[in-house]
Write a protein that holds these residues in place. Structure first.
Motif, PDB file in Angstrom:
ATOM      1  N   ALA A 190       0.813  -1.219   0.000  1.00  0.00           N
ATOM      2  CA  ALA A 190       0.000   0.000   0.000  1.00  0.00           C
ATOM      3  C   ALA A 190       0.843   1.264   0.000  1.00  0.00           C
ATOM      4  O   ALA A 190       0.290   2.368  -0.051  1.00  0.00           O
ATOM      5  N   GLY A 191       2.161   1.119   0.081  1.00  0.00           N
ATOM      6  CA  GLY A 191       3.033   2.285   0.070  1.00  0.00           C
ATOM      7  C   GLY A 191       3.400   2.814   1.431  1.00  0.00           C
ATOM      8  O   GLY A 191       4.065   3.858   1.535  1.00  0.00           O
ATOM      9  N   LEU A 192       2.956   2.130   2.505  1.00  0.00           N
ATOM     10  CA  LEU A 192       3.343   2.518   3.852  1.00  0.00           C
ATOM     11  C   LEU A 192       4.697   1.910   4.184  1.00  0.00           C
ATOM     12  O   LEU A 192       5.172   0.984   3.514  1.00  0.00           O
ATOM     13  N   ARG A 193       5.307   2.383   5.228  1.00  0.00           N
ATOM     14  CA  ARG A 193       6.480   1.735   5.788  1.00  0.00           C
ATOM     15  C   ARG A 193       6.018   0.662   6.769  1.00  0.00           C
ATOM     16  O   ARG A 193       4.867   0.686   7.220  1.00  0.00           O
ATOM     17  N   ALA A 194       6.887  -0.283   7.089  1.00  0.00           N
ATOM     18  CA  ALA A 194       6.483  -1.393   7.951  1.00  0.00           C
ATOM     19  C   ALA A 194       7.546  -1.719   8.983  1.00  0.00           C
ATOM     20  O   ALA A 194       8.735  -1.826   8.655  1.00  0.00           O
ATOM     21  N   TRP A 195       7.085  -1.855  10.225  1.00  0.00           N
ATOM     22  CA  TRP A 195       7.893  -2.418  11.307  1.00  0.00           C
ATOM     23  C   TRP A 195       7.180  -3.681  11.770  1.00  0.00           C
ATOM     24  O   TRP A 195       5.946  -3.740  11.749  1.00  0.00           O
ATOM     25  N   ARG A 196       7.965  -4.667  12.204  1.00  0.00           N
ATOM     26  CA  ARG A 196       7.362  -5.908  12.661  1.00  0.00           C
ATOM     27  C   ARG A 196       7.724  -6.211  14.112  1.00  0.00           C
ATOM     28  O   ARG A 196       8.897  -6.201  14.486  1.00  0.00           O
ATOM     29  N   PHE A 197       6.689  -6.461  14.913  1.00  0.00           N
ATOM     30  CA  PHE A 197       6.884  -6.952  16.281  1.00  0.00           C
ATOM     31  C   PHE A 197       7.051  -8.461  16.188  1.00  0.00           C
ATOM     32  O   PHE A 197       6.110  -9.192  15.872  1.00  0.00           O
ATOM     33  N   ASP A 198       8.259  -8.943  16.433  1.00  0.00           N
ATOM     34  CA  ASP A 198       8.604 -10.354  16.280  1.00  0.00           C
ATOM     35  C   ASP A 198       8.948 -10.921  17.652  1.00  0.00           C
ATOM     36  O   ASP A 198      10.112 -11.155  17.975  1.00  0.00           O
ATOM     37  N   ARG A 199       7.928 -11.143  18.443  1.00  0.00           N
ATOM     38  CA  ARG A 199       8.123 -11.575  19.836  1.00  0.00           C
ATOM     39  C   ARG A 199       8.900 -12.874  19.930  1.00  0.00           C
ATOM     40  O   ARG A 199       9.715 -13.070  20.833  1.00  0.00           O
ATOM     41  N   GLU A 200       8.656 -13.773  18.989  1.00  0.00           N
ATOM     42  CA  GLU A 200       9.320 -15.084  19.020  1.00  0.00           C
ATOM     43  C   GLU A 200      10.644 -15.089  18.255  1.00  0.00           C
ATOM     44  O   GLU A 200      11.289 -16.135  18.170  1.00  0.00           O
ATOM     45  N   ARG A 201      11.030 -13.946  17.714  1.00  0.00           N
ATOM     46  CA  ARG A 201      12.286 -13.818  16.974  1.00  0.00           C
ATOM     47  C   ARG A 201      12.380 -14.908  15.899  1.00  0.00           C
ATOM     48  O   ARG A 201      13.315 -15.712  15.850  1.00  0.00           O
ATOM     49  N   GLN A 202      11.401 -14.879  15.017  1.00  0.00           N
ATOM     50  CA  GLN A 202      11.267 -15.942  14.028  1.00  0.00           C
ATOM     51  C   GLN A 202      12.218 -15.807  12.850  1.00  0.00           C
ATOM     52  O   GLN A 202      12.388 -16.743  12.081  1.00  0.00           O
ATOM     53  N   GLY A 203      12.801 -14.651  12.670  1.00  0.00           N
ATOM     54  CA  GLY A 203      13.784 -14.561  11.594  1.00  0.00           C
ATOM     55  C   GLY A 203      13.593 -13.390  10.670  1.00  0.00           C
ATOM     56  O   GLY A 203      13.104 -12.335  11.056  1.00  0.00           O
ATOM     57  N   ARG A 204      13.977 -13.574   9.411  1.00  0.00           N
ATOM     58  CA  ARG A 204      14.060 -12.489   8.448  1.00  0.00           C
ATOM     59  C   ARG A 204      12.693 -11.902   8.123  1.00  0.00           C
ATOM     60  O   ARG A 204      11.683 -12.586   8.170  1.00  0.00           O
ATOM     61  N   SER A 205      12.710 -10.637   7.765  1.00  0.00           N
ATOM     62  CA  SER A 205      11.478  -9.928   7.448  1.00  0.00           C
ATOM     63  C   SER A 205      11.775  -8.863   6.404  1.00  0.00           C
ATOM     64  O   SER A 205      12.894  -8.346   6.327  1.00  0.00           O
ATOM     65  N   ALA A 206      10.755  -8.535   5.619  1.00  0.00           N
ATOM     66  CA  ALA A 206      10.879  -7.426   4.671  1.00  0.00           C
ATOM     67  C   ALA A 206      10.659  -6.080   5.349  1.00  0.00           C
ATOM     68  O   ALA A 206      10.773  -5.037   4.700  1.00  0.00           O
TER      69      ALA A 206
END
Length: 225
Positions: A190-206
């Motif tokens: 959608a053109g927004l920026r993204a941060w991810r809350f990764d509580r379980e530290r699952q790995g790589r993210s865009a």
């Protein structure tokens, strides 16, 4: 924040899983008399995520009905009544008695104090859940339930609705969520920026940034100079 990114003006917050931990066993117990219906409804919603957006919330409810009723061999009238009741009960089943992740309130208050506007984006009306979590008194600018626009995340329409209601360019809104497939993918499309809350530290993210704990200075990289 790198020089290629515009200054952030607002945060868009997912609710379930991001602001608090969803206790699925507790939810299932609270809705135990409709457990089969709940399982069918959740499966239907995951399917709908991958389908083209519908015209509005009423059409979305009809699509849920189309998917759920045959799965349980329910009489159509009974299915509509039970689905309506389940939708109404879900926010309380999810959030009553739950507490925000440690640090959520402090991080959001600090972000707002430094000039970032606050919004929520959930698949369904986030306001009742915020009330149960004790976060409804924060200085929110906008609340968006994705179902109102006839779809769920990661379809871009709900994310764009947040930016539209904030009267901001999408690239100045940072969406914070816990699901890579729904929050990160949808926000970026959608053109927004993204941060991810990764509580379980699952790995790589865009996502531009991942984090596993909430803290007072979490959003400091986004604060206006």
């Amino acid at each position: 924040m790198t020089s290629e990114l515009p200054p952030a003006a607002a945060l868009s917050l997912d609710v379930d899983g991001t602001l608090y931990r969803v206790r699925r066993v507790r939810v299932a117990w609270r809705l135990r008399e409709d457990r089969g219906l709940l399982v069918a409804l959740l499966a239907a919603r995951e399917k709908i995520r991958r389908e083209p957006p519908l015209r509005d919330g009423a059409a979305l409810e009809e699509r849920e009905f189309e998917l759920v009723a045959p799965a349980l061999a329910l009489d159509p009238d009974e299915a509509r009544v039970r689905l309506s009741r389940l939708r109404h009960r879900l926010p309380e089943a999810l959030a009553r008695g739950m507490h925000p992740h440690p640090g959520v309130r402090a991080a959001l208050e600090a972000a707002h104090a430094r000039g970032l506007r606050l919004a929520t984006l959930s698949d369904f009306d986030p306001v009742p859940k915020l009330r149960f979590l004790g976060l409804d008194d924060l200085p929110w600018s906008v609340h968006v339930g994705a179902d109102v626009v006839g779809t769920f995340k990661p379809q871009p329409a709900p994310f764009r609705r947040v930016a539209q209601l904030l009267d901001l360019s999408p690239e100045t809104v940072v969406h914070v969520g816990d699901r890579e497939d729904a929050d990160v993918v949808g926000a970026l499309e959608a053109g927004l920026r993204a941060w991810r809350f990764d509580r379980e530290r699952q790995g790589r993210s865009a996502a531009e940034k991942t984090f596993s704990t909430w803290r007072l200075d979490l959003f400091a990289p986004l604060f206006p100079p």
